[in-house]
Motif scaffolding. Structure first.
Motif, PDB file in Angstrom:
ATOM      1  N   PRO A  12       0.829  -1.202   0.000  1.00 37.20           N
ATOM      2  CA  PRO A  12       0.000   0.000   0.000  1.00 37.20           C
ATOM      3  C   PRO A  12       0.868   1.258   0.000  1.00 37.20           C
ATOM      4  CG  PRO A  12      -0.716  -1.559   1.681  1.00 37.20           C
ATOM      5  CD  PRO A  12       0.596  -2.050   1.186  1.00 37.20           C
ATOM      6  N   VAL A  13       0.389   2.293  -0.669  1.00 40.74           N
ATOM      7  CA  VAL A  13       1.087   3.567  -0.743  1.00 40.74           C
ATOM      8  C   VAL A  13       0.122   4.665  -0.330  1.00 40.74           C
ATOM      9  CG1 VAL A  13       2.270   5.221  -2.236  1.00 40.74           C
ATOM     10  CG2 VAL A  13       2.608   2.763  -2.585  1.00 40.74           C
ATOM     11  N   LEU A  14       0.541   5.520   0.625  1.00 41.46           N
ATOM     12  CA  LEU A  14      -0.257   6.667   1.028  1.00 41.46           C
ATOM     13  C   LEU A  14       0.057   7.850   0.118  1.00 41.46           C
ATOM     14  CD1 LEU A  14       0.030   6.518   4.930  1.00 41.46           C
ATOM     15  CD2 LEU A  14      -1.695   5.475   3.443  1.00 41.46           C
ATOM     16  N   ARG A  58      -5.244   9.533   0.462  1.00 41.89           N
ATOM     17  CA  ARG A  58      -5.666   8.407  -0.366  1.00 41.89           C
ATOM     18  C   ARG A  58      -4.690   7.252  -0.182  1.00 41.89           C
ATOM     19  NH1 ARG A  58      -9.477   9.972  -4.220  1.00 41.89           N
ATOM     20  NH2 ARG A  58      -9.637  12.218  -4.584  1.00 41.89           N
ATOM     21  N   VAL A  59      -5.181   6.050  -0.364  1.00 36.98           N
ATOM     22  CA  VAL A  59      -4.315   4.882  -0.325  1.00 36.98           C
ATOM     23  C   VAL A  59      -4.469   4.120  -1.637  1.00 36.98           C
ATOM     24  CG1 VAL A  59      -6.060   3.412   0.795  1.00 36.98           C
ATOM     25  CG2 VAL A  59      -3.624   2.828   0.991  1.00 36.98           C
ATOM     26  N   VAL A  60      -3.339   3.674  -2.169  1.00 34.42           N
ATOM     27  CA  VAL A  60      -3.303   2.885  -3.396  1.00 34.42           C
ATOM     28  C   VAL A  60      -2.900   1.466  -3.023  1.00 34.42           C
ATOM     29  CG1 VAL A  60      -2.253   2.658  -5.672  1.00 34.42           C
ATOM     30  CG2 VAL A  60      -2.643   4.935  -4.700  1.00 34.42           C
ATOM     31  N   ARG A  61      -3.573   0.488  -3.617  1.00 35.59           N
ATOM     32  CA  ARG A  61      -3.313  -0.938  -3.356  1.00 35.59           C
ATOM     33  C   ARG A  61      -3.570  -1.301  -1.894  1.00 35.59           C
ATOM     34  NH1 ARG A  61       1.188   0.360  -6.574  1.00 35.59           N
ATOM     35  NH2 ARG A  61       2.575   0.282  -4.788  1.00 35.59           N
ATOM     36  N   VAL A 116      -3.340   0.073   7.337  1.00 34.71           N
ATOM     37  CA  VAL A 116      -3.819  -0.208   5.988  1.00 34.71           C
ATOM     38  C   VAL A 116      -3.926  -1.711   5.776  1.00 34.71           C
ATOM     39  CG1 VAL A 116      -3.419   0.201   3.539  1.00 34.71           C
ATOM     40  CG2 VAL A 116      -2.604   1.868   5.226  1.00 34.71           C
ATOM     41  N   ARG A 117      -5.042  -2.133   5.212  1.00 31.16           N
ATOM     42  CA  ARG A 117      -5.220  -3.544   4.865  1.00 31.16           C
ATOM     43  C   ARG A 117      -4.718  -3.770   3.443  1.00 31.16           C
ATOM     44  NH1 ARG A 117     -10.057  -4.051   6.258  1.00 31.16           N
ATOM     45  NH2 ARG A 117      -9.707  -5.056   8.268  1.00 31.16           N
ATOM     46  N   ARG A 153       1.420   2.426   8.203  1.00 30.07           N
ATOM     47  CA  ARG A 153       2.058   3.332   7.266  1.00 30.07           C
ATOM     48  C   ARG A 153       2.012   4.737   7.866  1.00 30.07           C
ATOM     49  NH1 ARG A 153       3.771  -0.573   5.500  1.00 30.07           N
ATOM     50  NH2 ARG A 153       3.719  -1.442   3.376  1.00 30.07           N
ATOM     51  N   SER A 154       2.980   5.590   7.545  1.00 32.26           N
ATOM     52  CA  SER A 154       2.997   6.938   8.106  1.00 32.26           C
ATOM     53  C   SER A 154       3.549   7.935   7.099  1.00 32.26           C
ATOM     54  CB  SER A 154       3.824   6.988   9.394  1.00 32.26           C
ATOM     55  OG  SER A 154       5.182   6.690   9.130  1.00 32.26           O
TER      56      SER A 154
END
Length: 207
Positions: free
Chosen positions: A54-56, A75-78, A123-124, A133-134
């Motif tokens: 996941p990427v923030l 937003r979060v990707v993946r 994040v899942r 994640r931060s």
């Protein structure tokens, strides 16, 4: 060129095996099923990454800063957001909510100019695992500043009935006065209960 270990002696020729061809980028290119005859067939397999994380993403982030006058959007990707905490340098948590899609979080209200913030999210992943994640960022400067003159000043001695007076550099509209009050704090020794009262749009007293 990858090498494959031979079958152990305990394996039978009739047992089916699968050969996975993996590119250097970590993507699965093909899966070939082998039967007892030594022939095989290649199945239709979608190209997917084996190391997706996941990427923030902050849409308004430019050179490490976001506009202070807008609600913060994350937003979060993946992946999908399970929880988000936005914390300023004083340790205060800013409220917000995760939207129903699970991929977007929005803060409640505005941030403060020239402030440092830390975003901490759980994040899942697409695998189902939950990972932390931060992000760390700062807010932009304000185009206009509101300054204050305090009375009594440092070291002044006044009577017990004297109010704390704040005179501002410009008038404050009625719908923005609660924001100003939120940024002001009075501590007393011994402790005394008090409240702010607006005398004019440019002056308020604490009693």
């Amino acid at each position: 060129m990858p090498t494959f270990r031979p079958l152990s002696r305990g394996a039978t020729a009739a047992a089916a095996a699968a050969v996975v061809v993996i590119a250097a980028s970590g993507a699965v290119l093909a899966v070939k099923e082998l039967g007892s005859s030594g022939g095989g067939r290649t199945g239709n397999v979608a190209v997917t990454s084996l190391a997706q994380r996941p990427v923030l993403h902050l849409p308004r982030l430019v050179h490490g800063r976001v506009p202070w006058e807008h609600p913060l959007v994350l937003r979060v990707v993946r992946g999908s957001l399970t929880s988000v905490a936005l914390i300023d340098r004083a340790g205060t948590v800013i409220d917000g909510h995760v939207e129903s899609s699970g991929t977007r979080w929005v803060s409640e209200g505005r941030l403060q100019p020239l402030q440092s913030y830390v975003l901490r999210a759980m994040v899942r992943e697409v695998t189902g695992a939950t990972v932390p994640r931060s992000l760390t960022f700062r807010t932009t400067n304000a185009s206009r500043h509101l300054t204050a003159l305090l009375s009594p000043g440092d070291g002044n001695v006044v009577g017990v009935g004297s109010p704390v007076i704040v005179r501002l550099s410009r008038p404050v509209p009625a719908n923005q006065r609660a924001v100003v009050e939120h940024r002001l704090a009075v501590s007393t020794q011994p402790y005394v209960v008090g409240a702010w009262h607006w005398i004019t749009p440019q002056e308020l007293h604490w009693r």
